[in-house]
Design a protein around this motif. Structure first.
Motif, PDB file in Angstrom:
ATOM      1  N   GLU A 100       0.664  -1.154   0.046  1.00 28.61           N
ATOM      2  CA  GLU A 100       0.230  -0.134  -0.456  1.00 28.61           C
ATOM      3  C   GLU A 100       1.147   0.929  -0.060  1.00 28.61           C
ATOM      4  O   GLU A 100      -0.017   2.120  -0.452  1.00 28.61           O
ATOM      5  N   ASN A 179      -5.581  -1.912  -5.284  1.00 25.80           N
ATOM      6  CA  ASN A 179      -4.633  -1.698  -5.085  1.00 25.80           C
ATOM      7  C   ASN A 179      -3.334  -2.007  -6.593  1.00 25.80           C
ATOM      8  O   ASN A 179      -2.578  -0.940  -7.064  1.00 25.80           O
ATOM      9  N   ARG A 183      -1.535   1.424  -7.813  1.00 24.22           N
ATOM     10  CA  ARG A 183       0.122   1.403  -8.499  1.00 24.22           C
ATOM     11  C   ARG A 183       0.409   2.105  -9.647  1.00 24.22           C
ATOM     12  O   ARG A 183       1.282   2.056 -10.024  1.00 24.22           O
TER      13      ARG A 183
END
Ligand code: DC
Length: 230
Positions: A100, A179, A183
């Motif tokens: 994270e 996530n 990213r």
């Protein structure tokens, strides 16, 4: 002749799997550059320099000289694992908590400069397969073989979800999917060394490919480069 092989791409595209297979087959060193960014992130988390509510960039930058990252083999036949200030953190850096926070940390030019120096040092003799986001564009722009790996976000998220669930992490598919997307976004839009395909990289979309086919395709490319055929 030993060459340098750069494998870049989006998160959870299986870069490290193919990079390890190639390194084992060719007798090359495998280097997981993402593990280095994860190592710095673990340090920041342990020292309370980053959380959902704050990110003490200055303190992290000032602490960089105190962050020692090394790849060490426990036994001759084992793969080298990452150590942070002398402690093996290979498993700890793979948790969702580190995932994270790693992308914001990887935006910091000071962090990148330190890790790129380390990557140059490890790869200076060639005979290396390094995976990451900027290996073919920034770290080794002269690499003889550059692969850019991609796959549909849904495919990547379900692969990563299965991997984390198998390890016993309590996590939902949605958290992993969010996530992966987050990213992708941060890695591709940051100012310093954003994730992008090098002009001379070969793109491999493995959404519909099995591991064995993927390995053989990329191995053939490597053999051709080593033999100087292309
Ligand atoms: O490959 P990975 O998912 O373990 O990488 C973790 C993060 O580290 C990734 O989201 C972005 C950053 N990273 C980077 O900025 N440059 C690299 N060469 C490797 C990773």
């Amino acid at each position: 002749m030993k060459i340098t092989i750069a494998i870049d791409g989006h998160s959870s595209t299986g870069k490290s799997t193919v990079a390890k297979q190639l390194a084992d087959h060719l007798g090359y060193i495998y280097v997981d550059s993402g593990a280095m960014y994860r190592g710095v992130t673990l340090y920041a988390l342990k020292h309370d320099l980053i959380s959902e509510h704050h990110f003490d960039k200055k303190q992290l930058i000032d602490s960089l000289p105190k962050i020692r990252l090394e790849f060490i083999k426990e036994n001759e036949k084992d793969r080298a694992e990452i150590h942070l200030n002398g402690i093996n953190v290979e498993k700890e850096i793979r948790t969702m908590n580190v995932s994270e926070f790693v992308s914001p940390i990887a935006t910091l030019p000071e962090v990148r400069r330190k890790l790129v120096m380390l990557q140059h040092e490890i790869g200076k003799e060639k005979g290396v397969v390094m995976d990451g986001r900027d290996i073919g564009t920034v770290v080794f722009p002269d690499a003889e073989l550059k692969i850019f790996m991609t796959a549909k976000p849904e495919t990547r998220a379900s692969r990563r979800f299965n991997e984390l669930s198998r390890r016993g992490d309590e996590i939902t598919y949605k958290e992993v999917f969010d996530n992966v997307k987050e990213r992708d976004h941060i890695d591709s839009t940051r100012k310093d060394s954003p994730l992008k395909k090098a002009e001379d990289a070969i793109e491999v979309d493995n959404s519909e490919m099995n591991l064995e086919d993927q390995f053989h395709i990329i191995l053939q490319l490597a053999k051709d480069r080593i033999a100087g055929r292309v």
